[in-house]
Design a protein around this motif. Structure first.
Motif, mmCIF file in Angstrom:
data_model
loop_
_atom_site.group_PDB
_atom_site.id
_atom_site.type_symbol
_atom_site.label_atom_id
_atom_site.label_comp_id
_atom_site.label_asym_id
_atom_site.label_seq_id
_atom_site.Cartn_x
_atom_site.Cartn_y
_atom_site.Cartn_z
ATOM 1 N N GLY A 88 0.868 -1.306 0.031
ATOM 2 C CA GLY A 88 -0.149 0.010 -0.091
ATOM 3 C C GLY A 88 0.907 1.103 0.039
ATOM 4 N N ASP A 89 0.165 2.421 -0.418
ATOM 5 C CA ASP A 89 0.916 3.568 -0.458
ATOM 6 C C ASP A 89 0.810 4.259 0.991
ATOM 7 O OD1 ASP A 89 -1.837 4.498 -0.705
ATOM 8 O OD2 ASP A 89 -1.298 6.245 -1.496
ATOM 9 N N ILE A 90 1.714 5.391 1.221
ATOM 10 C CA ILE A 90 1.902 5.719 2.528
ATOM 11 C C ILE A 90 0.308 6.681 2.712
ATOM 12 C CG2 ILE A 90 2.998 8.100 1.648
ATOM 13 C CD1 ILE A 90 4.551 7.741 4.176
ATOM 14 N N ASP A 91 -0.299 6.895 2.000
ATOM 15 C CA ASP A 91 -1.443 7.767 2.104
ATOM 16 C C ASP A 91 -2.839 6.914 2.309
ATOM 17 O OD1 ASP A 91 -0.059 10.283 1.745
ATOM 18 O OD2 ASP A 91 -0.485 10.158 -0.329
ATOM 19 N N GLY A 92 -2.529 5.548 2.064
ATOM 20 C CA GLY A 92 -3.673 4.634 2.372
ATOM 21 C C GLY A 92 -4.490 4.617 1.275
ATOM 22 N N LEU A 93 -4.512 5.380 0.183
ATOM 23 C CA LEU A 93 -5.245 5.266 -1.021
ATOM 24 C C LEU A 93 -5.227 4.026 -1.812
ATOM 25 C CD1 LEU A 93 -4.678 8.874 -2.130
ATOM 26 C CD2 LEU A 93 -6.444 8.178 -0.621
ATOM 27 N N TRP A 94 -3.965 3.246 -1.895
ATOM 28 C CA TRP A 94 -3.910 2.326 -2.845
ATOM 29 C C TRP A 94 -3.571 0.957 -1.970
ATOM 30 C CZ3 TRP A 94 -4.765 2.319 -7.771
ATOM 31 C CH2 TRP A 94 -4.549 3.594 -8.596
ATOM 32 N N ARG A 95 -4.025 -0.251 -2.336
ATOM 33 C CA ARG A 95 -3.745 -1.613 -2.090
ATOM 34 C C ARG A 95 -3.706 -2.352 -3.025
ATOM 35 N NH1 ARG A 95 -4.734 -3.147 4.312
ATOM 36 N NH2 ARG A 95 -4.179 -1.207 5.208
ATOM 37 N N MET A 96 -2.856 -3.188 -3.043
ATOM 38 C CA MET A 96 -2.527 -4.070 -4.325
ATOM 39 C C MET A 96 -1.538 -5.197 -3.938
ATOM 40 S SD MET A 96 -0.100 -1.496 -6.498
ATOM 41 C CE MET A 96 -1.377 -0.203 -6.493
ATOM 42 N N ARG A 97 -1.996 -6.287 -4.817
ATOM 43 C CA ARG A 97 -1.035 -7.496 -4.758
ATOM 44 C C ARG A 97 -0.171 -7.385 -5.915
ATOM 45 N NH1 ARG A 97 -4.616 -9.118 -1.410
ATOM 46 N NH2 ARG A 97 -5.188 -11.083 -0.320
ATOM 47 N N ILE A 98 1.081 -7.967 -5.608
ATOM 48 C CA ILE A 98 2.108 -7.956 -6.597
ATOM 49 C C ILE A 98 2.729 -9.204 -6.796
ATOM 50 C CG2 ILE A 98 4.343 -6.835 -7.461
ATOM 51 C CD1 ILE A 98 3.286 -4.367 -5.947
ATOM 52 N N VAL A 99 2.673 -9.840 -8.106
ATOM 53 C CA VAL A 99 3.315 -11.034 -8.487
ATOM 54 C C VAL A 99 4.078 -10.713 -9.457
ATOM 55 C CG1 VAL A 99 2.972 -13.308 -9.261
ATOM 56 C CG2 VAL A 99 1.199 -12.264 -7.581
ATOM 57 N N GLY A 100 5.602 -11.159 -9.391
ATOM 58 C CA GLY A 100 6.460 -10.602 -10.614
ATOM 59 C C GLY A 100 6.142 -9.029 -10.789
ATOM 60 N N GLU A 101 6.032 -8.796 -11.980
ATOM 61 C CA GLU A 101 6.040 -7.382 -12.272
ATOM 62 C C GLU A 101 4.630 -6.796 -12.479
ATOM 63 O OE1 GLU A 101 8.758 -6.256 -15.340
ATOM 64 O OE2 GLU A 101 10.274 -6.795 -13.901
ATOM 65 N N ALA A 102 3.571 -7.883 -12.037
ATOM 66 C CA ALA A 102 2.144 -7.289 -12.187
ATOM 67 C C ALA A 102 1.546 -6.859 -10.904
ATOM 68 C CB ALA A 102 1.378 -8.352 -12.883
ATOM 69 N N ALA A 103 0.853 -5.773 -10.684
ATOM 70 C CA ALA A 103 0.066 -5.416 -9.508
ATOM 71 C C ALA A 103 -1.309 -5.325 -9.824
ATOM 72 C CB ALA A 103 0.513 -4.047 -9.192
ATOM 73 N N THR A 104 -2.042 -6.118 -8.897
ATOM 74 C CA THR A 104 -3.387 -6.087 -9.229
ATOM 75 C C THR A 104 -4.110 -5.433 -7.997
ATOM 76 O OG1 THR A 104 -3.494 -8.491 -9.882
ATOM 77 C CG2 THR A 104 -5.458 -7.752 -9.113
ATOM 78 N N VAL A 105 -4.957 -4.515 -8.584
ATOM 79 C CA VAL A 105 -5.324 -3.409 -7.487
ATOM 80 C C VAL A 105 -6.564 -3.994 -6.537
ATOM 81 C CG1 VAL A 105 -6.520 -1.171 -7.142
ATOM 82 C CG2 VAL A 105 -4.623 -1.332 -8.851
ATOM 83 N N LEU A 106 -6.315 -3.956 -5.350
ATOM 84 C CA LEU A 106 -7.284 -4.238 -4.417
ATOM 85 C C LEU A 106 -8.244 -3.042 -3.910
ATOM 86 C CD1 LEU A 106 -5.091 -6.423 -2.144
ATOM 87 C CD2 LEU A 106 -6.738 -7.139 -3.906
ATOM 88 N N ARG A 107 -7.352 -1.951 -3.733
ATOM 89 C CA ARG A 107 -8.408 -0.697 -3.412
ATOM 90 C C ARG A 107 -7.893 0.550 -3.995
ATOM 91 N NH1 ARG A 107 -8.560 0.344 2.608
ATOM 92 N NH2 ARG A 107 -6.562 1.377 2.257
ATOM 93 N N ALA A 108 -8.399 1.377 -4.643
ATOM 94 C CA ALA A 108 -7.729 2.531 -5.425
ATOM 95 C C ALA A 108 -8.691 3.832 -5.209
ATOM 96 C CB ALA A 108 -7.935 2.281 -6.968
ATOM 97 N N PRO A 109 -8.255 4.857 -5.154
ATOM 98 C CA PRO A 109 -8.907 6.165 -5.316
ATOM 99 C C PRO A 109 -9.986 6.077 -6.102
ATOM 100 C CG PRO A 109 -6.650 6.818 -5.578
ATOM 101 C CD PRO A 109 -6.867 5.056 -5.769
ATOM 102 N N SER A 110 -11.018 6.957 -5.803
ATOM 103 C CA SER A 110 -12.343 7.000 -6.817
ATOM 104 C C SER A 110 -12.202 7.323 -7.967
ATOM 105 C CB SER A 110 -13.391 8.118 -5.846
ATOM 106 O OG SER A 110 -12.703 9.536 -6.191
ATOM 107 N N GLU A 111 -11.202 8.161 -8.633
ATOM 108 C CA GLU A 111 -11.256 8.259 -10.066
ATOM 109 C C GLU A 111 -10.722 7.040 -10.800
ATOM 110 O OE1 GLU A 111 -7.286 10.151 -8.285
ATOM 111 O OE2 GLU A 111 -9.243 10.196 -7.720
ATOM 112 N N TYR A 112 -10.463 6.013 -9.990
ATOM 113 C CA TYR A 112 -10.051 4.871 -10.660
ATOM 114 C C TYR A 112 -10.918 3.523 -10.412
ATOM 115 C CZ TYR A 112 -5.342 6.654 -11.582
ATOM 116 O OH TYR A 112 -4.266 7.588 -12.055
ATOM 117 N N GLU A 113 -12.104 4.122 -9.733
ATOM 118 C CA GLU A 113 -12.955 2.880 -9.490
ATOM 119 C C GLU A 113 -13.722 2.637 -10.907
ATOM 120 O OE1 GLU A 113 -15.805 4.177 -6.661
ATOM 121 O OE2 GLU A 113 -14.638 4.417 -5.213
ATOM 122 N N GLY A 114 -13.983 1.121 -10.818
ATOM 123 C CA GLY A 114 -14.871 0.632 -11.859
ATOM 124 C C GLY A 114 -13.878 0.285 -13.179
ATOM 125 N N ARG A 115 -12.588 0.734 -13.052
ATOM 126 C CA ARG A 115 -11.662 0.439 -14.084
ATOM 127 C C ARG A 115 -10.895 -0.924 -13.770
ATOM 128 N NH1 ARG A 115 -8.368 5.923 -15.122
ATOM 129 N NH2 ARG A 115 -7.409 4.448 -16.789
#
Length: 79
Positions: free
Chosen positions: A42-69
């Motif tokens: 996660g980022d320091i601001d708590g806006l992003w959470r993701m799982r990372i495998v290799g070089e691929a990050a899958t988003v678990l939580r994102a800011p509202s402007e990225y919702e639904g993507r």
């Protein structure tokens, strides 16, 4: 093999726009309750959470402007 403690993750620009991509730095979270085999970053601001495998990050939580993507992002380990 030890997991990297930080990654730089490239975020896409606005949909339909030609804006530059952004980069967010995420760090390994130790207090999220995940199993050791299923780490979360996660980022320091708590806006992003993701799982990372290799070089691929899958988003678990994102800011509202990225919702639904559907976001699968490029991640690069940092020293």
């Amino acid at each position: 093999m030890a997991l990297p403690s930080r990654y730089a993750v490239t975020l896409p620009g606005p949909v339909g726009g030609h804006g530059a991509a952004k980069v967010v730095v995420v760090q390994l979270l130790h207090d999220d309750g995940s199993r050791p085999a299923d780490p979360v970053w996660g980022d320091i601001d708590g806006l992003w959470r993701m799982r990372i495998v290799g070089e691929a990050a899958t988003v678990l939580r994102a800011p509202s402007e990225y919702e639904g993507r559907q976001l699968c992002l490029h991640a690069v380990p940092l020293p």
